[in-house]
Design an enzyme around this catalytic site. Structure first.
Site, short mmCIF file in Angstrom:
data_model
loop_
_atom_site.label_atom_id
_atom_site.label_comp_id
_atom_site.label_asym_id
_atom_site.label_seq_id
_atom_site.Cartn_x
_atom_site.Cartn_y
_atom_site.Cartn_z
CE LYS A 153 28.16 89.12 -57.04
NZ LYS A 153 27.93 87.80 -56.43
C1 LIG Z 1 34.33 89.16 -56.24
C2 LIG Z 1 33.65 88.11 -57.06
N1 LIG Z 1 34.27 87.63 -58.14
C3 LIG Z 1 33.69 86.70 -58.92
C4 LIG Z 1 32.44 86.19 -58.63
C5 LIG Z 1 31.85 85.12 -59.49
O1 LIG Z 1 30.62 85.48 -60.05
P1 LIG Z 1 29.55 84.37 -60.45
O2 LIG Z 1 28.87 83.90 -59.21
O3 LIG Z 1 28.60 85.10 -61.36
O4 LIG Z 1 30.28 83.29 -61.16
C6 LIG Z 1 31.76 86.66 -57.51
C7 LIG Z 1 30.43 86.13 -57.14
O5 LIG Z 1 29.99 86.23 -56.03
C8 LIG Z 1 32.39 87.64 -56.69
O6 LIG Z 1 31.79 88.12 -55.59
#
Ligand SMILES: Cc1ncc(COP(=O)(O)O)c(C=O)c1O
Length: 400
Positions: free
Chosen positions: A186
């Site tokens: 990210k």
């Molecule tokens: C739109 C969206 N929601 C939720 C997540 C989940 O985040 P994490 O990878 O930190 O669990 C992501 C991760 O890529 C995402 O792109």
């Protein structure tokens, strides 16, 4: 994007401060932590930066979604309107809460179409979980109006959109609660991490407790804390928070670079007559992590995507065929393949996920290609990218 491209002395300094104290836990150990509170400092600085009342930092964006749903009281028997274009975590979070995801179409913002919400509404609808995909925004004002009119909770998955805004207000701050991810790829990364933001002190209080077995975090004696609710462990470590803190302080610079790169690319690609870009309701608020464009037909987009890669234009995604981000390939989700039994309501009332009519979304996603904007590109690399993209894409607009 992503923030790991610019790790430097700042991240190392923050991490070393934690290592020197030996305190990796975000709570307590007041006497030995040498006044380093990385998670707490991150929360304060992020909330200030985006103008939110409260922030709670946790172990991932997925955890943030679970915390947010729990804090909003969304659970078994409830329905949540979601888009079919998102990372699977959004949908998994709703199902893990025992609630039923109900899909509505996206529009050319690549996010939920406000016009499609009404169709997805039932007496069981409790919330709309809008996802600001690929760094830019949904028509959040219309969606917010809809939720207000229908008495629904508005929740924002802004995991991909840190720093994005709509008419000066940061994404993630429109709903009752907003969620962010700081995973390894990210814009701001903690390695693994996420957070919820809210203006509601009660939501914050529940979120803060739910993410740590229900501890109320009153006082510094962990043994003496109260537990108003049950919770789980979604805590972040101080090491991850330390990385994120240094990264967060670079956010403005990262956004500036991304926006400059994207503007240059977009201006050049505008010279291809007929090439459509994703609709961005407020261009100024685009966090510019991706450049998304649409070809005239799905068959052409699939082909062009392959040709772009073959021409050395890396970082291009044809989401339609991707099994993480678009519903078409989510066999496990559509079949509700859970390791353990889920609440019966999920089976009794859920829509037929195998036969959903999402023709509008299919039509848009089938034609869309997104390209990741990297922080580390230099001017020559961007010029070369423009040449290669133009060479691949231009002929598609002669053919049709
Ligand atoms: C739109 C969206 N929601 C939720 C997540 C989940 O985040 P994490 O990878 O930190 O669990 C992501 C991760 O890529 C995402 O792109």
């Amino acid at each position: 994007m992503p923030g790991f491209e610019i790790f430097g002395d700042e991240e190392r300094k923050e991490v070393n401060e934690v290592l020197e104290t030996g305190v990796l836990f975000r709570y307590g150990f007041d006497q030995v932590r040498n006044n380093h509170w990385k998670a707490r400092t991150f929360e304060k600085e992020l909330a200030e930066k985006i103008g939110s009342g409260y922030c709670h930092l946790c172990s991932s964006g997925t955890a943030a979604l679970s915390i947010a749903l729990a804090a909003c009281g969304v659970g078994a028997g409830d329905e949540v309107i979601v888009p079919p274009f998102t990372f699977v975590a959004t949908i998994e979070g709703v199902m893990a809460a025992g609630a039923v995801p109900v899909f509505a179409d996206i529009d050319e913002t690549l996010c939920l179409d406000p016009e499609s919400l009404e169709k997805a509404l039932t007496p069981r609808t409790k919330a709309v979980l809008v996802v600001h995909m690929c760094g830019s925004m949904a028509l959040i004002d219309h969606i917010s109006d809809f939720c207000e009119k229908k008495g629904l909770i508005l929740m924002e998955d802004a995991c991909q959109a840190l720093g994005g805004s709509f008419h000066g207000k940061f994404l993630g701050t429109f709903g009752k609660v907003g969620c962010f991810s700081f995973d390894a790829v990210k814009t701001v990364t903690c390695g693994e991490g996420g957070c919820i933001v809210t203006d509601d002190p009660k939501i914050y209080e529940i979120a803060d407790a739910y993410a740590d077995h229900g501890h109320d975090h009153v006082g510094s004696d962990r043994g003496a804390e109260g537990h108003m609710i049950m919770g789980l462990n979604f805590r972040i470590s101080e090491l991850n928070a330390a990385v994120g803190l240094a990264q967060l302080r670079k956010l403005d610079r990262m956004l500036e670079i991304q926006r400059a790169h994207k503007t240059r690319l977009k201006e050049a690609l505008r010279q291809i007559p007929g090439l459509l870009f994703r609709k961005i309701p407020d261009e100024k608020g685009d966090s510019a992590t991706f450049l998304s464009f649409l070809l005239p037909k799905a068959s052409l987009a699939a082909k062009a995507s392959g040709e772009l890669s073959a021409a050395g234009v890396d970082g291009c995604f044809y989401w339609y065929d991707n099994n993480w981000h678009y519903i078409r390939q989510w066999d496990h989700i559509r079949g509700v393949k859970s390791a353990a039994p889920l609440p019966l309501t999920l089976f009794e009332t859920r829509p037929d996920y195998q036969n959903l009519n999402l023709a509008q979304s299919d039509g848009i996603m089938g034609r869309t290609i997104s390209m990741l904007i990297k922080l580390s590109w230099n001017s020559e690399e961007i010029a070369q990218r423009i040449d290669r993209m133009t060479a691949v894409l231009r002929p598609y607009f002669y053919r049709c």
